[in-house]
Write a protein that holds these residues in place. Structure first.
Motif, PDB file in Angstrom:
ATOM      1  N   ILE A  79      69.851 -26.348  -3.438  1.00 29.48           N
ATOM      2  CA  ILE A  79      69.482 -25.487  -2.315  1.00 29.48           C
ATOM      3  C   ILE A  79      70.399 -25.765  -1.117  1.00 29.48           C
ATOM      4  O   ILE A  79      70.783 -24.849  -0.384  1.00 29.48           O
ATOM      5  CB  ILE A  79      68.015 -25.704  -1.929  1.00 29.48           C
ATOM      6  CG1 ILE A  79      67.094 -25.326  -3.096  1.00 29.48           C
ATOM      7  CG2 ILE A  79      67.650 -24.910  -0.684  1.00 29.48           C
ATOM      8  CD1 ILE A  79      67.171 -23.873  -3.514  1.00 29.48           C
ATOM      9  N   PHE A  80      70.759 -27.031  -0.932  1.00 30.87           N
ATOM     10  CA  PHE A  80      71.657 -27.401   0.168  1.00 30.87           C
ATOM     11  C   PHE A  80      73.003 -26.682   0.029  1.00 30.87           C
ATOM     12  O   PHE A  80      73.557 -26.162   1.004  1.00 30.87           O
ATOM     13  CB  PHE A  80      71.864 -28.915   0.181  1.00 30.87           C
ATOM     14  CG  PHE A  80      72.812 -29.396   1.246  1.00 30.87           C
ATOM     15  CD1 PHE A  80      72.378 -29.588   2.545  1.00 30.87           C
ATOM     16  CD2 PHE A  80      74.154 -29.651   0.951  1.00 30.87           C
ATOM     17  CE1 PHE A  80      73.255 -30.030   3.539  1.00 30.87           C
ATOM     18  CE2 PHE A  80      75.038 -30.081   1.928  1.00 30.87           C
ATOM     19  CZ  PHE A  80      74.577 -30.272   3.229  1.00 30.87           C
ATOM     20  N   ILE A  81      73.536 -26.648  -1.185  1.00 31.60           N
ATOM     21  CA  ILE A  81      74.797 -25.950  -1.434  1.00 31.60           C
ATOM     22  C   ILE A  81      74.649 -24.467  -1.103  1.00 31.60           C
ATOM     23  O   ILE A  81      75.525 -23.862  -0.469  1.00 31.60           O
ATOM     24  CB  ILE A  81      75.235 -26.139  -2.896  1.00 31.60           C
ATOM     25  CG1 ILE A  81      75.684 -27.581  -3.131  1.00 31.60           C
ATOM     26  CG2 ILE A  81      76.359 -25.170  -3.262  1.00 31.60           C
ATOM     27  CD1 ILE A  81      76.048 -27.870  -4.564  1.00 31.60           C
ATOM     28  N   LYS A  82      73.543 -23.874  -1.544  1.00 36.61           N
ATOM     29  CA  LYS A  82      73.312 -22.445  -1.274  1.00 36.61           C
ATOM     30  C   LYS A  82      73.260 -22.172   0.221  1.00 36.61           C
ATOM     31  O   LYS A  82      73.867 -21.203   0.716  1.00 36.61           O
ATOM     32  CB  LYS A  82      71.997 -22.004  -1.925  1.00 36.61           C
ATOM     33  CG  LYS A  82      71.588 -20.568  -1.584  1.00 36.61           C
ATOM     34  CD  LYS A  82      70.207 -20.258  -2.094  1.00 36.61           C
ATOM     35  CE  LYS A  82      69.118 -20.944  -1.294  1.00 36.61           C
ATOM     36  NZ  LYS A  82      68.965 -20.331   0.062  1.00 36.61           N
ATOM     37  N   ASN A  83      72.555 -23.017   0.961  1.00 41.90           N
ATOM     38  CA  ASN A  83      72.360 -22.776   2.390  1.00 41.90           C
ATOM     39  C   ASN A  83      73.583 -23.108   3.231  1.00 41.90           C
ATOM     40  O   ASN A  83      73.644 -22.752   4.403  1.00 41.90           O
ATOM     41  CB  ASN A  83      71.155 -23.575   2.896  1.00 41.90           C
ATOM     42  CG  ASN A  83      69.844 -23.012   2.386  1.00 41.90           C
ATOM     43  OD1 ASN A  83      69.786 -21.877   1.929  1.00 41.90           O
ATOM     44  ND2 ASN A  83      68.795 -23.806   2.457  1.00 41.90           N
ATOM     45  N   LEU A 179      65.103 -20.477  -3.051  1.00 42.00           N
ATOM     46  CA  LEU A 179      66.225 -19.543  -3.041  1.00 42.00           C
ATOM     47  C   LEU A 179      66.146 -18.576  -1.854  1.00 42.00           C
ATOM     48  O   LEU A 179      67.170 -18.073  -1.382  1.00 42.00           O
ATOM     49  CB  LEU A 179      66.260 -18.744  -4.355  1.00 42.00           C
ATOM     50  CG  LEU A 179      66.639 -19.532  -5.624  1.00 42.00           C
ATOM     51  CD1 LEU A 179      66.444 -18.675  -6.856  1.00 42.00           C
ATOM     52  CD2 LEU A 179      68.082 -20.046  -5.543  1.00 42.00           C
ATOM     53  N   PHE A 180      64.922 -18.343  -1.375  1.00 46.69           N
ATOM     54  CA  PHE A 180      64.717 -17.411  -0.261  1.00 46.69           C
ATOM     55  C   PHE A 180      64.635 -18.133   1.084  1.00 46.69           C
ATOM     56  O   PHE A 180      64.504 -17.489   2.121  1.00 46.69           O
ATOM     57  CB  PHE A 180      63.432 -16.605  -0.480  1.00 46.69           C
ATOM     58  CG  PHE A 180      63.469 -15.735  -1.701  1.00 46.69           C
ATOM     59  CD1 PHE A 180      63.951 -14.443  -1.637  1.00 46.69           C
ATOM     60  CD2 PHE A 180      63.032 -16.216  -2.934  1.00 46.69           C
ATOM     61  CE1 PHE A 180      63.986 -13.629  -2.768  1.00 46.69           C
ATOM     62  CE2 PHE A 180      63.064 -15.416  -4.065  1.00 46.69           C
ATOM     63  CZ  PHE A 180      63.550 -14.122  -3.990  1.00 46.69           C
ATOM     64  N   ILE A 181      64.666 -19.473   1.054  1.00 41.32           N
ATOM     65  CA  ILE A 181      64.567 -20.263   2.284  1.00 41.32           C
ATOM     66  C   ILE A 181      65.960 -20.645   2.750  1.00 41.32           C
ATOM     67  O   ILE A 181      66.732 -21.253   2.007  1.00 41.32           O
ATOM     68  CB  ILE A 181      63.715 -21.531   2.055  1.00 41.32           C
ATOM     69  CG1 ILE A 181      62.285 -21.145   1.673  1.00 41.32           C
ATOM     70  CG2 ILE A 181      63.704 -22.409   3.318  1.00 41.32           C
ATOM     71  CD1 ILE A 181      61.407 -22.341   1.315  1.00 41.32           C
ATOM     72  N   LYS A 182      66.289 -20.312   3.993  1.00 38.57           N
ATOM     73  CA  LYS A 182      67.639 -20.540   4.503  1.00 38.57           C
ATOM     74  C   LYS A 182      67.765 -21.819   5.322  1.00 38.57           C
ATOM     75  O   LYS A 182      68.879 -22.230   5.655  1.00 38.57           O
ATOM     76  CB  LYS A 182      68.078 -19.339   5.347  1.00 38.57           C
ATOM     77  CG  LYS A 182      68.172 -18.047   4.543  1.00 38.57           C
ATOM     78  CD  LYS A 182      68.649 -16.892   5.392  1.00 38.57           C
ATOM     79  CE  LYS A 182      68.758 -15.609   4.561  1.00 38.57           C
ATOM     80  NZ  LYS A 182      69.235 -14.457   5.365  1.00 38.57           N
ATOM     81  N   LYS A 183      66.655 -22.443   5.649  1.00 36.53           N
ATOM     82  CA  LYS A 183      66.673 -23.669   6.437  1.00 36.53           C
ATOM     83  C   LYS A 183      66.353 -24.873   5.552  1.00 36.53           C
ATOM     84  O   LYS A 183      65.281 -24.935   4.944  1.00 36.53           O
ATOM     85  CB  LYS A 183      65.663 -23.593   7.586  1.00 36.53           C
ATOM     86  CG  LYS A 183      65.937 -22.480   8.603  1.00 36.53           C
ATOM     87  CD  LYS A 183      67.210 -22.756   9.402  1.00 36.53           C
ATOM     88  CE  LYS A 183      67.410 -21.715  10.497  1.00 36.53           C
ATOM     89  NZ  LYS A 183      68.639 -21.959  11.288  1.00 36.53           N
ATOM     90  N   ASN A 184      67.283 -25.840   5.484  1.00 36.51           N
ATOM     91  CA  ASN A 184      67.070 -27.021   4.639  1.00 36.51           C
ATOM     92  C   ASN A 184      65.841 -27.812   5.067  1.00 36.51           C
ATOM     93  O   ASN A 184      65.116 -28.354   4.231  1.00 36.51           O
ATOM     94  CB  ASN A 184      68.305 -27.921   4.679  1.00 36.51           C
ATOM     95  CG  ASN A 184      69.513 -27.288   4.010  1.00 36.51           C
ATOM     96  OD1 ASN A 184      69.373 -26.547   3.043  1.00 36.51           O
ATOM     97  ND2 ASN A 184      70.702 -27.553   4.531  1.00 36.51           N
ATOM     98  N   ALA A 185      65.598 -27.906   6.365  1.00 39.31           N
ATOM     99  CA  ALA A 185      64.462 -28.673   6.871  1.00 39.31           C
ATOM    100  C   ALA A 185      63.143 -28.089   6.388  1.00 39.31           C
ATOM    101  O   ALA A 185      62.198 -28.830   6.086  1.00 39.31           O
ATOM    102  CB  ALA A 185      64.497 -28.715   8.396  1.00 39.31           C
ATOM    103  N   ILE A 186      63.081 -26.763   6.313  1.00 35.31           N
ATOM    104  CA  ILE A 186      61.858 -26.111   5.828  1.00 35.31           C
ATOM    105  C   ILE A 186      61.691 -26.362   4.338  1.00 35.31           C
ATOM    106  O   ILE A 186      60.590 -26.627   3.850  1.00 35.31           O
ATOM    107  CB  ILE A 186      61.894 -24.601   6.127  1.00 35.31           C
ATOM    108  CG1 ILE A 186      61.889 -24.365   7.637  1.00 35.31           C
ATOM    109  CG2 ILE A 186      60.701 -23.889   5.476  1.00 35.31           C
ATOM    110  CD1 ILE A 186      62.004 -22.907   8.035  1.00 35.31           C
TER     111      ILE A 186
END
Length: 270
Positions: A79-83, A179-186
């Motif tokens: 997810i980090f790579i995606k964001n 996949l739909f979350i753009k914030k890593n912290a969330i």
């Protein structure tokens, strides 16, 4: 995966196992009274007690900590790579379909193996510091709860397999949501938030035969810790094995639909 990421995962896993050790030994200390006699159910009693929603559940180490950390361990790097837009280079090489297939396999395998490793580690601790495991074809401890079999060995093996696979399925669900979350912290807290929401969802509905039936075949309790919870003190009406299969199919299907939705969205945006 970078060396820094691997280092973070290793440190996180060490902390996880340290907290697990503390929880298991604390439960053993509380139960290990002078004059405790050997009983064939001692080992399985303690093992089920330190599982999520067991008698030793402190609300964090056995329940919330796995919900928070297992999905993160298995998928945060992806997810980090995606964001961080690093996904573009990967997609150019292998395409979205291969990227998603590889990611799902990684997330499911890592979460399942990690969860199984924790369970086996708990068994080792119990065998070392508590009366060791012994098995019977008609376990009183097992038969007093939803079970795969009254045979304690069969129930233990079935629990290890289904619980581990259940954690893998749950981790894939969190990945699909991520996949739909753009914030890593969330995303870091998404496993705990989703897990807690699924636990509390049916508390909003009145208690009747229909809601109890639906709760039994959809609740996360029976996916990641089958047999540990009786919904409103009622056993799963379809039996625990069939109930777990239905739940696994439901959660896997929702994950698949979310991943497919994101995939189509990316193709449209390409």
């Amino acid at each position: 995966m970078t060396k820094r990421t691997k280092k973070i995962i290793v440190i996180g896993a060490i902390i996880y196992f340290a907290l697990t050790t503390y929880m298991v030994l604390a439960a053993i200390k509380e139960e290990l009274r002078p004059g405790l006699k050997f009983d064939v159910d001692n080992g399985i009693y303690m093992f089920l007690g330190v599982q999520p929603f067991g008698f030793a559940d402190d609300g964090f180490i056995t329940s919330m900590m796995p919900l928070l950390l297992i999905p993160v361990f298995s998928s945060f790097y992806i997810i980090f790579i995606k964001n961080n837009n690093s996904i573009t280079n990967i997609i150019q090489r292998i395409g979205y379909k291969k990227y998603l297939q590889t990611s799902v396999l990684h997330v499911f395998s890592f979460a399942s193996v990690f969860a199984l490793g924790v369970r086996l580690y708990e068994i080792v601790l119990i065998n070392w510091f508590y009366p060791p495991f012994a098995f019977t074809s008609n376990s009183l401890v097992v038969s007093q709860r939803p079970h795969f079999s009254s045979n304690s060995l069969i129930h233990l093996i079935a629990y290890l397999i289904t619980s581990s696979v259940g954690w893998g399925i749950f981790a894939v669900l969190i990945f699909a949501i991520g996949l739909f979350i753009k914030k890593n912290a969330i995303y870091l807290i998404s496993g705990a938030v989703v897990g807690l929401a699924l636990m509390l969802f049916f508390a909003l509905f009145p208690i009747n035969s229909i809601t109890v039936f639906v709760a039994n075949i959809t609740t996360i309790f029976n996916l990641i810790a089958p047999g540990q919870v009786s919904i409103h003190s009622q056993y799963p009406p379809l039996g625990l094995p069939l109930t777990w299969i239905i739940i696994a199919i439901i959660y896997a299907s929702v994950s698949f639909l979310l991943i497919r939705l994101w995939y189509k969205k990316q193709l449209r945006g390409a």
